[in-house]
Design a protein around this motif. Sequence first.
Motif: not given
Length: 140
Positions: A104-117
């Motif tokens: 509701x607030x953020x420009x984008x969200x993502x599920x990211x593999x930890x190794x790609x942070x």
Amino acid sequence: MQPHREEREQAKRVTAAILMRGREVFIAQRPAGDRLALLWEFPGGAVEEGETPEACLMREMHEEFGIRVEVLSLFGKSLYRYDHALIDLWAYRVRWTGGRLRPRVHAAVAWVPVRELDRYTFSPADLPFVHRLRSELDTK
């Protein structure tokens, strides 16, 4: 002459969710127009007067994403001085317990593999948590 008085800036207590799905972690991008516009973060928010950090995190995740979470354990703390405030960020491991994800607030969200942070530009206060997650992955 008045005696010298040391003023201590009160840090603003803020929470962050470390929400995992397997080896992926949930992150959110701050909206345009925000002080930290378009930087990525572990989502959460400011602790209100009389609120515990855990209650804050549950409230914020519901308000901002429409999901319910259970707070499991303290992951870590980060104290960072921005130009606009001193932030005392407390990150907690959380578990998704219900609701449908609706940002509701953020420009984008993502599920990211930890190794790609490291492919994402995080707000400075969140960086210690990025490093810790990466370190934990490297030791497994």
